[in-house]
Motif scaffolding. Structure first.
Motif, mmCIF file in Angstrom:
data_model
loop_
_atom_site.group_PDB
_atom_site.id
_atom_site.type_symbol
_atom_site.label_atom_id
_atom_site.label_comp_id
_atom_site.label_asym_id
_atom_site.label_seq_id
_atom_site.Cartn_x
_atom_site.Cartn_y
_atom_site.Cartn_z
ATOM 1 N N MET A 1 -22.423 -4.696 12.692
ATOM 2 C CA MET A 1 -21.344 -3.776 13.389
ATOM 3 C C MET A 1 -20.401 -3.116 12.847
ATOM 4 S SD MET A 1 -18.155 -5.235 15.760
ATOM 5 C CE MET A 1 -19.388 -5.517 16.656
ATOM 6 N N LYS A 2 -20.134 -2.051 12.362
ATOM 7 C CA LYS A 2 -19.139 -0.533 11.351
ATOM 8 C C LYS A 2 -18.188 -1.335 11.757
ATOM 9 C CE LYS A 2 -22.492 2.526 10.750
ATOM 10 N NZ LYS A 2 -22.476 4.497 11.221
ATOM 11 N N LYS A 3 -17.204 -0.892 10.589
ATOM 12 C CA LYS A 3 -16.172 -1.648 9.846
ATOM 13 C C LYS A 3 -15.323 -0.394 9.968
ATOM 14 C CE LYS A 3 -17.196 -3.576 6.321
ATOM 15 N NZ LYS A 3 -16.450 -4.090 5.029
ATOM 16 N N ILE A 4 -13.685 -0.534 10.124
ATOM 17 C CA ILE A 4 -12.495 0.655 10.014
ATOM 18 C C ILE A 4 -12.121 0.323 8.946
ATOM 19 C CG2 ILE A 4 -10.814 1.023 11.135
ATOM 20 C CD1 ILE A 4 -12.962 0.663 13.183
ATOM 21 N N ALA A 5 -11.564 1.170 8.242
ATOM 22 C CA ALA A 5 -10.968 1.407 6.657
ATOM 23 C C ALA A 5 -10.255 1.813 7.052
ATOM 24 C CB ALA A 5 -11.867 2.703 5.648
ATOM 25 N N VAL A 6 -9.004 1.696 6.019
ATOM 26 C CA VAL A 6 -7.643 1.864 6.128
ATOM 27 C C VAL A 6 -6.924 2.235 4.541
ATOM 28 C CG1 VAL A 6 -4.801 1.330 6.398
ATOM 29 C CG2 VAL A 6 -7.156 0.743 8.256
ATOM 30 N N VAL A 7 -6.614 3.391 4.618
ATOM 31 C CA VAL A 7 -6.881 4.281 2.941
ATOM 32 C C VAL A 7 -5.173 4.079 2.686
ATOM 33 C CG1 VAL A 7 -6.886 6.320 1.315
ATOM 34 C CG2 VAL A 7 -8.297 6.259 4.220
ATOM 35 N N ILE A 8 -5.345 3.741 1.437
ATOM 36 C CA ILE A 8 -3.709 3.255 1.429
ATOM 37 C C ILE A 8 -2.888 3.866 -0.007
ATOM 38 C CG2 ILE A 8 -2.858 1.449 2.317
ATOM 39 C CD1 ILE A 8 -3.583 -0.707 0.156
ATOM 40 N N TYR A 9 -1.568 3.874 -0.083
ATOM 41 C CA TYR A 9 -1.838 4.191 -1.534
ATOM 42 C C TYR A 9 0.226 4.926 -1.780
ATOM 43 C CZ TYR A 9 -2.228 8.109 2.703
ATOM 44 O OH TYR A 9 -2.521 8.244 3.895
ATOM 45 N N PRO A 10 0.628 4.684 -2.402
ATOM 46 C CA PRO A 10 1.894 5.020 -3.092
ATOM 47 C C PRO A 10 2.880 5.973 -1.247
ATOM 48 C CG PRO A 10 1.474 4.919 -4.729
ATOM 49 C CD PRO A 10 -0.187 5.626 -3.597
ATOM 50 N N TYR A 11 4.050 4.327 -0.983
ATOM 51 C CA TYR A 11 4.678 5.209 -0.285
ATOM 52 C C TYR A 11 4.698 5.547 1.571
ATOM 53 C CZ TYR A 11 6.978 6.497 -4.689
ATOM 54 O OH TYR A 11 7.027 5.850 -5.869
ATOM 55 N N PHE A 12 3.448 4.695 1.548
ATOM 56 C CA PHE A 12 2.676 5.230 2.880
ATOM 57 C C PHE A 12 3.659 4.059 4.231
ATOM 58 C CE2 PHE A 12 1.020 1.057 1.963
ATOM 59 C CZ PHE A 12 0.980 -0.044 2.840
ATOM 60 N N SER A 13 3.233 4.642 5.505
ATOM 61 C CA SER A 13 4.243 3.985 6.711
ATOM 62 C C SER A 13 3.511 3.210 7.136
ATOM 63 C CB SER A 13 4.691 5.001 7.252
ATOM 64 O OG SER A 13 4.557 4.745 8.515
ATOM 65 N N LEU A 14 3.761 1.642 7.151
ATOM 66 C CA LEU A 14 2.691 0.936 8.094
ATOM 67 C C LEU A 14 3.432 1.770 9.791
ATOM 68 C CD1 LEU A 14 3.970 -3.132 6.354
ATOM 69 C CD2 LEU A 14 1.662 -1.617 7.183
ATOM 70 N N GLN A 15 5.025 1.277 9.656
ATOM 71 C CA GLN A 15 4.868 1.323 11.069
ATOM 72 C C GLN A 15 3.836 2.256 12.154
ATOM 73 O OE1 GLN A 15 6.879 5.152 12.413
ATOM 74 N NE2 GLN A 15 6.738 4.106 14.460
ATOM 75 N N GLU A 16 3.828 3.799 11.290
ATOM 76 C CA GLU A 16 2.511 4.326 11.864
ATOM 77 C C GLU A 16 1.477 4.156 12.297
ATOM 78 O OE1 GLU A 16 5.045 8.368 10.265
ATOM 79 O OE2 GLU A 16 3.165 8.023 9.422
ATOM 80 N N ILE A 17 1.279 3.507 11.966
ATOM 81 C CA ILE A 17 -0.495 3.378 11.956
ATOM 82 C C ILE A 17 -1.002 1.099 12.400
ATOM 83 C CG2 ILE A 17 -1.191 4.685 10.365
ATOM 84 C CD1 ILE A 17 -1.874 1.896 8.126
ATOM 85 N N SER A 44 4.798 0.678 0.225
ATOM 86 C CA SER A 44 5.587 1.164 1.718
ATOM 87 C C SER A 44 6.030 1.564 1.442
ATOM 88 C CB SER A 44 4.772 0.185 3.143
ATOM 89 O OG SER A 44 6.223 -0.714 3.322
ATOM 90 N N GLU A 45 6.307 2.402 2.281
ATOM 91 C CA GLU A 45 7.856 3.511 2.654
ATOM 92 C C GLU A 45 8.698 2.191 3.135
ATOM 93 O OE1 GLU A 45 7.521 6.607 5.455
ATOM 94 O OE2 GLU A 45 7.766 5.764 7.061
ATOM 95 N N GLU A 46 8.187 1.100 4.295
ATOM 96 C CA GLU A 46 9.854 0.261 4.795
ATOM 97 C C GLU A 46 9.639 -0.733 3.811
ATOM 98 O OE1 GLU A 46 6.452 1.395 7.589
ATOM 99 O OE2 GLU A 46 6.185 0.701 6.062
ATOM 100 N N PHE A 156 5.669 10.525 15.633
ATOM 101 C CA PHE A 156 7.079 10.080 16.285
ATOM 102 C C PHE A 156 5.011 9.637 17.425
ATOM 103 C CE2 PHE A 156 6.928 15.145 17.126
ATOM 104 C CZ PHE A 156 5.907 14.418 18.977
ATOM 105 N N ALA A 157 4.501 10.365 17.435
ATOM 106 C CA ALA A 157 3.537 9.943 18.233
ATOM 107 C C ALA A 157 2.175 8.784 18.208
ATOM 108 C CB ALA A 157 2.259 11.023 18.842
ATOM 109 N N PHE A 158 2.948 7.801 17.558
ATOM 110 C CA PHE A 158 2.202 6.880 17.101
ATOM 111 C C PHE A 158 1.288 5.823 17.767
ATOM 112 C CE2 PHE A 158 6.187 5.272 17.551
ATOM 113 C CZ PHE A 158 6.146 3.989 17.574
ATOM 114 N N ARG A 159 2.266 5.821 19.516
ATOM 115 C CA ARG A 159 1.445 5.125 20.587
ATOM 116 C C ARG A 159 0.271 6.208 20.890
ATOM 117 N NH1 ARG A 159 0.944 6.969 25.095
ATOM 118 N NH2 ARG A 159 0.884 5.399 26.860
#
Length: 211
Positions: A1-17, A44-46, A156-159
């Motif tokens: 089963m293939k996986k999901i990748a989340v790319v992170i970097y300085p000041y990324f937003s947790l809330q949006e994902i 993260s930005e938070e 704002f369209a995170f949902r």
């Protein structure tokens, strides 16, 4: 089963994902790798401090069905990280769903993934004038846009972003996904019980803490 990748970097937003990543992990049991240029702490930005599970050098793209890019309150450190941009460039022509929200389509544009793709982004229009790699004619001023294998959205369209990504991955969340509370609930409707197997598993784990 293939996986999901989340790319992170300085000041990324947790809330949006996190609406998306929580569903992927908890509802559907997907394995998620968190990728960064280095195995360092990224704030993260938070203000959450997050460490990638892999660097870009450790990744085989064929292992992934989807790459998710969170937004960035200050995109410049990521935009000028050549390791990150080179990794994203490697996604070109791959059969991988790319999901990018808020300001992160800037990164896709610099990696030359949006030259023939319609997209949206949560950025100031002066950036379009400053950065020649952004194709203004492809910029669609809508909350969410899907073109080819790339989904982009304004923050704002995170949902809606989460719902579309899940659906594109073949994961059905129904039409009422994450809607606001709009009804009065009865006590029975909000009284929850484990299935017996889950309850027994909880009791076994609890016993380990009590002994």
């Amino acid at each position: 089963m293939k996986k999901i990748a989340v790319v992170i970097y300085p000041y990324f937003s947790l809330q949006e994902i996190t609406t998306l990543t929580s569903c992927l992990k908890i509802w559907f049991g997907k394995d998620i790798d968190y990728l960064g240029s280095e195995l360092n702490i990224y704030e993260s930005e938070e203000g959450f401090q997050v460490t990638p599970t892999k660097t870009f050098n450790d990744v085989d793209l064929d292992d992934y069905s989807c790459v998710i890019l969170p937004g960035i309150i200050n995109p410049l450190p990521a935009l000028y990280d050549n390791r990150l941009i080179n990794f994203l460039s490697g996604l070109k022509d791959k059969d991988i769903l790319i999901a990018s929200i808020s300001s992160s389509p800037l990164l896709l544009a610099k990696a030359d993934l949006l030259s023939e793709v319609k997209f949206t982004a949560g950025i100031f229009m002066q950036m379009v004038d400053v950065f020649s790699f952004i194709k203004k004619e492809n910029f669609i001023h809508q909350p969410i846009v899907k073109d080819k294998n790339i989904i982009t959205a304004i923050g704002f369209a995170f949902r809606e972003f989460a719902q579309l990504v899940l659906n594109e991955l073949g994961l059905d969340v129904g039409e009422s996904f994450m809607l606001p509370v709009t009804k009065e609930y009865t006590e029975d409707e909000l009284t929850f019980y484990w299935e017996n197997d889950d309850y027994q598993e909880f009791l076994e784990e609890l016993e380990g803490y009590q002994n």
